[in-house]
Design an enzyme around this catalytic site. Sequence first.
Site, mmCIF file in Angstrom:
data_model
loop_
_atom_site.group_PDB
_atom_site.id
_atom_site.type_symbol
_atom_site.label_atom_id
_atom_site.label_comp_id
_atom_site.label_asym_id
_atom_site.label_seq_id
_atom_site.Cartn_x
_atom_site.Cartn_y
_atom_site.Cartn_z
ATOM 1 N N TYR A 1 0.822 -1.216 0.000
ATOM 2 C CA TYR A 1 0.000 0.000 0.000
ATOM 3 C C TYR A 1 0.854 1.263 0.000
ATOM 4 C CZ TYR A 1 -4.828 -1.555 0.686
ATOM 5 O OH TYR A 1 -6.084 -2.063 0.514
ATOM 6 N N LYS B 1 2.374 -15.251 2.825
ATOM 7 C CA LYS B 1 2.565 -15.956 1.549
ATOM 8 C C LYS B 1 4.054 -16.281 1.463
ATOM 9 C CE LYS B 1 1.006 -17.549 -2.398
ATOM 10 N NZ LYS B 1 0.114 -18.734 -2.466
ATOM 11 N N ASP C 1 -3.865 -17.993 0.657
ATOM 12 C CA ASP C 1 -4.868 -18.664 -0.185
ATOM 13 C C ASP C 1 -5.636 -19.693 0.645
ATOM 14 O OD1 ASP C 1 -2.438 -20.022 -0.024
ATOM 15 O OD2 ASP C 1 -2.487 -20.755 -2.082
ATOM 16 N N ASP D 1 -6.818 -6.453 3.946
ATOM 17 C CA ASP D 1 -7.885 -5.758 3.232
ATOM 18 C C ASP D 1 -8.852 -6.782 2.637
ATOM 19 O OD1 ASP D 1 -9.268 -3.626 1.902
ATOM 20 O OD2 ASP D 1 -8.209 -4.169 0.062
ATOM 21 N N ASP E 1 -12.853 -8.217 4.221
ATOM 22 C CA ASP E 1 -14.123 -8.145 3.479
ATOM 23 C C ASP E 1 -14.768 -9.530 3.398
ATOM 24 O OD1 ASP E 1 -13.906 -5.408 2.976
ATOM 25 O OD2 ASP E 1 -14.473 -5.618 0.869
HETATM 26 C C1 IPM Z 1 -10.519 -0.516 3.612
HETATM 27 C C2 IPM Z 1 -10.704 0.112 2.250
HETATM 28 C C3 IPM Z 1 -9.499 0.983 1.956
HETATM 29 C C4 IPM Z 1 -8.285 0.076 1.909
HETATM 30 C C5 IPM Z 1 -9.597 1.851 0.685
HETATM 31 C C6 IPM Z 1 -10.832 2.715 0.692
HETATM 32 C C7 IPM Z 1 -8.376 2.693 0.492
HETATM 33 O O1 IPM Z 1 -10.903 -0.866 1.292
HETATM 34 O O2 IPM Z 1 -10.405 0.243 4.597
HETATM 35 O O3 IPM Z 1 -10.506 -1.743 3.697
HETATM 36 O O4 IPM Z 1 -7.987 -0.528 0.872
HETATM 37 O O5 IPM Z 1 -7.618 -0.044 2.940
HETATM 38 MG MG MG Z 2 -11.106 -2.833 2.081
#
Ligand code: IPM
Ligand code: MG
Length: 360
Positions: free
Chosen positions: A136, A191, A223, A247, A251
């Site tokens: 990042y 990884k 993975d 990240d 999700d």
């Molecule tokens: C998160 C989001 C952010 C990230 C974006 C909006 C930059 O997806 O906080 O998970 O990738 O960290």
């Molecule tokens: Mg995110």
Amino acid sequence: MSKIAILPGDGIGVEIIAEARKVLACLDLSFEMEQAEVGGAAYVAHGHPLPDSTLNLAKSADAILFGAVGDWQFDKLERALRPEQAILGLRKNLQLFANFRPAICYEELTAASTLKPEIVAGLDILIIRELTGDIYFGQPRGRRESPDGAFAGAPEAFDTMRYTKPEIERIAHVAFQAARKRRGKLLSVDKANVLETFQFWRDVVTEVHAGYPDVELEHMYVDNAAMQLVKAPKRLDVVVTGNMFGDILSDEAAMLTGSIGMLPSASLNDRKQGLYEPSHGSAPDIAGKGIANPLATILSAAMMLRFSLDQEAAAQRIEAAVKSVLAQGLRTADIHSEGTRKVGTAEMGDAVVAALKAQG
Ligand code: IPM
Ligand code: MG
């Protein structure tokens, strides 16, 4: 007096922060609160997604309550001016390296998950994502003419994945300490089979483990971790990983719980200063309609009280109030199912306030 910077941002950020403010206002606590623009809203008002005035406010506060940033209308701007740069800039400038993303499946919402109820019922995972390093932020990055290889001379783009030892050590300490307070189990995701950076990650986490003999440490490739999250998520407890894997996995974990609209998050530095935001984004498609779920933001405010403001009792009161509105059968559209009552953003916030007042 503790100072809270309130940064609603874009899209549904504005509506959900308003509900969290209602909840904070009905606690018997006094804070200094100051609100400022961030993201697309700040670009419109000041020409930059993270203007100095907003950054300085955030730096001067004990905690930041953040809504969400991003809107399609800003996607055409050069990268440095896009709304997402605001959250990345806050993380980097305040060194908010430890990101806590709990994924809890509330009993009442088991049916809202796309996974079978028996897989997710009772799920309670804590993902700890390193937030200020990795690909990042790694330099160099950019576009250039490819210097070598089969396509030498062709246009190419590149980013750099890198971690220094102290960066891995500090997040590992945070993770071992969190694991100690829970089931005494830590899973480190990497990884190492392919990436030098993540072989190093594994080596350093193993070294730090020597100071935590009471915690059981397991390593897993990312993975496989992605697969285990949907196969047998309840076997996981505390998971620590780098910025990019965190990240993605967070999700995925969010979806196990039924709705990303329920999940709070905390991003802390080593002074316990923190940024608190819902795990979901700005959802411009439903912005302004009054249907967004404010519970993730309200639960983020609870995390803020716990981690940055030393108000554990108030944090627990909010969490109990959220459980109680779910038990009453109130649901925003994202978690609504047959037999429950669909409510809007403001009505949900009011119900949490009423539940807090009913606690006496
Ligand atoms: C998160 C989001 C952010 C990230 C974006 C909006 C930059 O997806 O906080 O998970 O990738 O960290
Ligand atoms: Mg995110």
